[in-house]
Design a protein around this motif. Structure first.
Motif, PDB file in Angstrom:
ATOM      1  N   SER A 190       0.841  -1.205   0.000  1.00 49.67           N
ATOM      2  CA  SER A 190       0.000   0.000   0.000  1.00 49.67           C
ATOM      3  C   SER A 190       0.871   1.249   0.000  1.00 49.67           C
ATOM      4  CB  SER A 190      -0.914   0.008   1.234  1.00 49.67           C
ATOM      5  OG  SER A 190      -1.761  -1.116   1.256  1.00 49.67           O
ATOM      6  N   ALA A 191       1.879   1.277   0.876  1.00 48.79           N
ATOM      7  CA  ALA A 191       2.771   2.434   0.974  1.00 48.79           C
ATOM      8  C   ALA A 191       3.556   2.639  -0.311  1.00 48.79           C
ATOM      9  CB  ALA A 191       3.722   2.257   2.150  1.00 48.79           C
ATOM     10  N   GLU A 192       3.958   1.546  -0.939  1.00 52.61           N
ATOM     11  CA  GLU A 192       4.709   1.633  -2.191  1.00 52.61           C
ATOM     12  C   GLU A 192       3.886   2.328  -3.277  1.00 52.61           C
ATOM     13  OE1 GLU A 192       6.777  -1.338  -5.517  1.00 52.61           O
ATOM     14  OE2 GLU A 192       5.782  -2.164  -3.757  1.00 52.61           O
ATOM     15  N   LEU A 194       1.140   4.277  -2.783  1.00 52.12           N
ATOM     16  CA  LEU A 194       0.760   5.627  -2.358  1.00 52.12           C
ATOM     17  C   LEU A 194       1.931   6.607  -2.389  1.00 52.12           C
ATOM     18  CD1 LEU A 194      -1.511   4.629   0.661  1.00 52.12           C
ATOM     19  CD2 LEU A 194      -2.282   5.626  -1.510  1.00 52.12           C
ATOM     20  N   SER A 195       3.156   6.114  -2.203  1.00 50.80           N
ATOM     21  CA  SER A 195       4.323   7.000  -2.170  1.00 50.80           C
ATOM     22  C   SER A 195       4.505   7.769  -3.473  1.00 50.80           C
ATOM     23  CB  SER A 195       5.592   6.192  -1.878  1.00 50.80           C
ATOM     24  OG  SER A 195       5.904   5.308  -2.947  1.00 50.80           O
ATOM     25  N   THR A 198       1.537  11.105  -3.556  1.00 50.62           N
ATOM     26  CA  THR A 198       1.348  11.980  -2.392  1.00 50.62           C
ATOM     27  C   THR A 198       0.982  13.415  -2.769  1.00 50.62           C
ATOM     28  OG1 THR A 198       3.751  12.301  -2.295  1.00 50.62           O
ATOM     29  CG2 THR A 198       2.793  10.623  -0.838  1.00 50.62           C
ATOM     30  N   CYS A 203      -4.194  10.566  -0.752  1.00 51.39           N
ATOM     31  CA  CYS A 203      -3.104   9.590  -0.821  1.00 51.39           C
ATOM     32  C   CYS A 203      -2.016   9.932   0.197  1.00 51.39           C
ATOM     33  CB  CYS A 203      -2.517   9.552  -2.224  1.00 51.39           C
ATOM     34  SG  CYS A 203      -3.636   8.870  -3.473  1.00 51.39           S
ATOM     35  N   TYR A 207      -0.829   7.566   3.212  1.00 45.56           N
ATOM     36  CA  TYR A 207       0.597   7.226   3.264  1.00 45.56           C
ATOM     37  C   TYR A 207       1.191   7.594   4.622  1.00 45.56           C
ATOM     38  CZ  TYR A 207       5.521   7.155   1.801  1.00 45.56           C
ATOM     39  OH  TYR A 207       6.866   6.890   1.698  1.00 45.56           O
ATOM     40  N   ASN A 211       2.678   5.036   7.512  1.00 43.91           N
ATOM     41  CA  ASN A 211       4.039   5.199   8.041  1.00 43.91           C
ATOM     42  C   ASN A 211       4.041   5.332   9.556  1.00 43.91           C
ATOM     43  OD1 ASN A 211       5.460   4.980   5.649  1.00 43.91           O
ATOM     44  ND2 ASN A 211       5.318   7.161   5.182  1.00 43.91           N
TER      45      ASN A 211
END
Length: 224
Positions: A190-192, A194-195, A198, A203, A207, A211
């Motif tokens: 998910s973080a990958e 959304l990064s 941003t 988003c 993110y 984190n």
């Protein structure tokens, strides 16, 4: 449980589908969904034309379990990951809505939205239900997989169910259901995703929340 997880992993790889044509219907935004009354808990067959959806009423134990939980802006509870069966507010969407039409039949993960007799797509705040989360809804046979998100969902525990047309979206309306998480998705994945997005406020919010969550988990583990 091992069998159920294995079945879920196999099913989420099945059949893709695109939006049904319903150009005779007025285009609605997600914010317009509130005009529909809450979905009725009914039994019986499904209608291909109007999208009759059968869900079972949440159990008394699940309804009563919300006491003591922190709530979102809709007054619905947030849960710990260990609490897999929960009371959840659901809405519905389709890819021909005005706020989704530019993405066509694709989800936020970059793959086709799914709507089959076995697997269906859903959208959520990925800090609450990370990408790839598989769940069931009481009273329905299908598995649902979180592969999409929406700005209106950010910061809430609401799950948006993908439907193939605006008629189906209206038939689902807005309803509280008993939802059981079969398999959690990946916060890392998910973080990958959304990064890289941003620059969109929702988003960036998801993110940052992921984190904070993963950093807190790492700190907790390191202190043991």
């Amino acid at each position: 449980m091992t069998f159920r997880l294995a079945s879920a992993a196999a099913l989420v790889a099945l059949l893709f589908s695109s939006c049904a044509s319903d150009s005779d219907l007025k285009v609605l935004s997600k914010s317009s969904a509130s005009r529909y009354s809450s979905g009725t808990y009914t039994t019986g067959g499904a209608s291909a034309q109007t999208g009759h959806y059968t869900t079972a009423q949440p159990s008394a134990a699940v309804v009563q379990s919300v006491a003591g939980h922190s709530k979102d802006k809709h007054g619905m509870p947030f849960y710990k990951a260990s609490e897999r069966t929960r009371l959840v507010r659901t809405t519905a969407y389709t890819c021909s809505e005005d706020d989704h039409i530019e993405y066509g039949s694709m989800n936020a993960a970059g793959t086709p939205l799914r709507y089959t007799n076995r697997v269906r797509s859903a959208a959520a705040d990925w800090a609450v239900y990370p990408l790839g989360t598989v769940f069931r809804i009481k009273g329905m046979n299908q598995l649902f997989i979180v592969d999409d998100y929406g700005s209106a969902l950010t910061g809430t525990s609401t799950v948006d169910i993908y439907t193939p047309s605006k008629a189906h979206m209206g038939a689902w309306g807005r309803r509280n259901v008993e939802l059981t998480v079969v398999q959690w998705g990946s916060y890392a994945r998910s973080a990958e995703v959304l990064s890289k997005r941003t620059h969109f406020p929702h988003c960036a919010q998801m993110y940052a929340a992921i984190n904070r969550m993963t950093s807190g988990q790492s700190a907790s583990t390191a202190s043991r």
